[in-house]
Design a protein around this motif. Structure first.
Motif, short mmCIF file in Angstrom:
data_model
loop_
_atom_site.label_atom_id
_atom_site.label_comp_id
_atom_site.label_asym_id
_atom_site.label_seq_id
_atom_site.Cartn_x
_atom_site.Cartn_y
_atom_site.Cartn_z
N ASP A 92 0.85 -1.18 0.00
CA ASP A 92 0.00 0.00 0.00
C ASP A 92 0.89 1.24 0.00
OD1 ASP A 92 -2.21 -1.65 0.10
OD2 ASP A 92 -2.45 -1.48 2.28
N PHE A 93 0.43 2.30 -0.62
CA PHE A 93 1.17 3.56 -0.66
C PHE A 93 0.86 4.35 0.61
CE2 PHE A 93 0.22 2.20 -4.97
CZ PHE A 93 1.45 2.29 -5.60
N SER A 94 1.88 4.95 1.21
CA SER A 94 1.66 5.68 2.45
C SER A 94 2.43 7.00 2.43
CB SER A 94 2.13 4.84 3.63
OG SER A 94 2.05 5.58 4.83
N ASN A 95 1.84 7.99 3.06
CA ASN A 95 2.56 9.27 3.26
C ASN A 95 2.90 9.46 4.74
OD1 ASN A 95 0.20 10.08 4.50
ND2 ASN A 95 -0.18 11.82 3.16
N GLY A 96 2.77 8.42 5.53
CA GLY A 96 3.04 8.48 6.96
C GLY A 96 1.80 8.73 7.79
N ALA A 97 0.81 9.39 7.20
CA ALA A 97 -0.43 9.69 7.92
C ALA A 97 -1.64 9.04 7.25
CB ALA A 97 -0.64 11.20 8.01
N ASP A 104 -5.45 0.27 -5.85
CA ASP A 104 -5.79 1.47 -6.62
C ASP A 104 -4.75 1.73 -7.72
OD1 ASP A 104 -8.09 1.87 -5.19
OD2 ASP A 104 -7.31 3.52 -3.97
N ALA A 105 -3.84 0.77 -7.93
CA ALA A 105 -2.79 0.93 -8.94
C ALA A 105 -2.82 -0.22 -9.94
CB ALA A 105 -1.42 1.00 -8.27
N THR A 106 -2.38 0.07 -11.15
CA THR A 106 -2.28 -0.97 -12.18
C THR A 106 -0.85 -1.04 -12.71
OG1 THR A 106 -2.89 0.56 -13.96
CG2 THR A 106 -4.69 -0.70 -12.92
N TYR A 107 -0.52 -2.17 -13.31
CA TYR A 107 0.78 -2.43 -13.92
C TYR A 107 0.51 -2.88 -15.34
CZ TYR A 107 5.39 -4.87 -14.35
OH TYR A 107 6.64 -5.30 -14.73
N ALA A 108 0.91 -2.06 -16.31
CA ALA A 108 0.75 -2.39 -17.73
C ALA A 108 2.13 -2.68 -18.31
CB ALA A 108 0.08 -1.24 -18.47
N VAL A 109 2.32 -3.90 -18.80
CA VAL A 109 3.63 -4.35 -19.25
C VAL A 109 4.14 -3.55 -20.45
CG1 VAL A 109 4.94 -6.32 -20.14
CG2 VAL A 109 3.20 -6.68 -18.37
N ILE A 125 -2.09 -6.08 -14.98
CA ILE A 125 -2.76 -6.43 -13.72
C ILE A 125 -3.15 -5.19 -12.92
CG2 ILE A 125 -1.59 -8.66 -13.51
CD1 ILE A 125 0.25 -7.32 -11.37
N THR A 126 -4.12 -5.41 -12.03
CA THR A 126 -4.37 -4.48 -10.93
C THR A 126 -3.45 -4.95 -9.82
OG1 THR A 126 -6.66 -4.10 -11.57
CG2 THR A 126 -6.07 -3.65 -9.27
N LEU A 127 -2.59 -4.07 -9.35
CA LEU A 127 -1.62 -4.47 -8.32
C LEU A 127 -2.32 -4.82 -7.02
CD1 LEU A 127 1.13 -1.85 -9.15
CD2 LEU A 127 1.39 -4.34 -9.22
N SER A 128 -1.64 -5.62 -6.23
CA SER A 128 -2.13 -5.98 -4.90
C SER A 128 -0.94 -6.36 -4.05
CB SER A 128 -3.13 -7.14 -4.98
OG SER A 128 -2.47 -8.35 -5.27
N ASN A 129 -1.19 -6.69 -2.79
CA ASN A 129 -0.13 -7.10 -1.90
C ASN A 129 0.36 -8.52 -2.20
OD1 ASN A 129 -2.03 -5.46 0.62
ND2 ASN A 129 -0.29 -4.60 -0.44
N ALA A 146 14.58 -10.78 -22.25
CA ALA A 146 13.32 -10.08 -22.51
C ALA A 146 13.35 -8.78 -21.71
CB ALA A 146 12.12 -10.92 -22.09
N THR A 147 13.02 -7.65 -22.38
CA THR A 147 13.04 -6.34 -21.72
C THR A 147 11.74 -5.61 -22.00
OG1 THR A 147 15.45 -6.20 -21.98
CG2 THR A 147 14.29 -4.14 -21.57
N TRP A 148 11.18 -4.97 -20.97
CA TRP A 148 9.97 -4.16 -21.11
C TRP A 148 10.07 -2.98 -20.15
CZ3 TRP A 148 10.53 -8.70 -18.63
CH2 TRP A 148 10.14 -8.78 -17.29
N ASP A 149 9.24 -1.96 -20.41
CA ASP A 149 9.21 -0.76 -19.57
C ASP A 149 7.77 -0.56 -19.10
OD1 ASP A 149 9.59 1.64 -18.30
OD2 ASP A 149 10.31 2.71 -20.07
N PRO A 150 7.40 -1.18 -17.98
CA PRO A 150 6.00 -1.14 -17.55
C PRO A 150 5.56 0.25 -17.10
CG PRO A 150 7.35 -2.10 -15.83
CD PRO A 150 8.26 -1.89 -17.02
N THR A 151 4.28 0.50 -17.27
CA THR A 151 3.67 1.74 -16.79
C THR A 151 2.85 1.42 -15.56
OG1 THR A 151 3.61 2.70 -18.99
CG2 THR A 151 2.07 3.60 -17.37
N VAL A 152 3.12 2.14 -14.48
CA VAL A 152 2.32 2.01 -13.26
C VAL A 152 1.41 3.23 -13.18
CG1 VAL A 152 2.38 1.99 -10.73
CG2 VAL A 152 4.04 0.64 -12.04
N THR A 153 0.12 2.96 -12.96
CA THR A 153 -0.88 4.02 -12.84
C THR A 153 -1.54 3.90 -11.48
OG1 THR A 153 -1.32 3.95 -15.22
CG2 THR A 153 -3.01 4.97 -13.83
N VAL A 154 -1.58 5.01 -10.75
CA VAL A 154 -2.28 5.05 -9.46
C VAL A 154 -3.52 5.91 -9.63
CG1 VAL A 154 -2.16 5.72 -7.03
CG2 VAL A 154 -0.13 4.79 -8.18
#
Length: 174
Positions: A92-97, A104-109, A125-129, A146-154
């Motif tokens: 999970d993403f945290s800012n400390g508070a 709420d994030a996705t990983y597109a290869v 995929i939709t990311l998870s723990n 094999a090389t790829w540059d995935p895009t992460v979207t939050v």
């Protein structure tokens, strides 16, 4: 004296040819042969990924998205039908508070560039723990990459609190 030298030379030649490990033609037309051996070395299966990635910024209720940098599988195992699987999970993403769930994030290869012989299949995929498959390699012959540059979207929830959020994307290959 000359006969003795010729006899000694002929005897040395016969001894050299009769030594174990030397191939001789037994009859006219038979060609001697040599067995040649060598070893093809093999290495490891590895994955390299970026150490960090900055996606940018956005307001609550928007999406923040960016490629995170190249990810590369190197398969130096020199196998005849190699396969491998890359998985990804996110904390999970945290800012400390406050937190934003990994879900709420996705990983597109994106596109994958390969070298050598390998068939690659990708899954966005939709990311998870929990680790999920993102790239598989099958039918590999010898060494390959094999090389790829995935895009992460939050997808930032409308209720998100401002601040710098950090999460850990873990990718592994097996």
């Amino acid at each position: 004296m000359r006969a003795r030298i010729l006899f000694a030379a002929a005897a040395a030649a016969v001894l050299a040819l009769a030594q174990p490990g030397l191939a001789l033609a037994e009859e006219e037309g038979d060609d001697p042969s040599t067995t040649v051996t060598f070893v093809v070395t093999s290495g490891a299966l590895t994955l390299s990924v970026p150490v960090s990635a900055v996606l940018g910024s956005g307001a609550p209720g928007t999406s923040i998205s960016a490629p995170i940098g190249p990810c590369t599988v190197v398969d130096d195992r020199a196998l005849l039908s190699a396969s491998w699987t890359v998985t990804a999970s996110e904390t999970d993403f945290s800012n400390g508070a406050s937190t934003i769930p990994a879900t709420d994030a996705t990983y597109a290869v994106g596109s994958v560039t390969t070298t050598g012989v390998i068939t690659v299949t990708t899954t966005n995929i939709t990311l998870s723990n929990s680790a999920q498959t993102v790239v598989t390699g099958t039918g590999g012959v010898g060494d390959n990459t094999a090389t790829w540059d995935p895009t992460v979207t939050v997808n930032v929830p409308p209720s998100a609190v401002g601040g710098l959020y950090t999460g850990t994307l873990t990718q592994s290959v097996a």
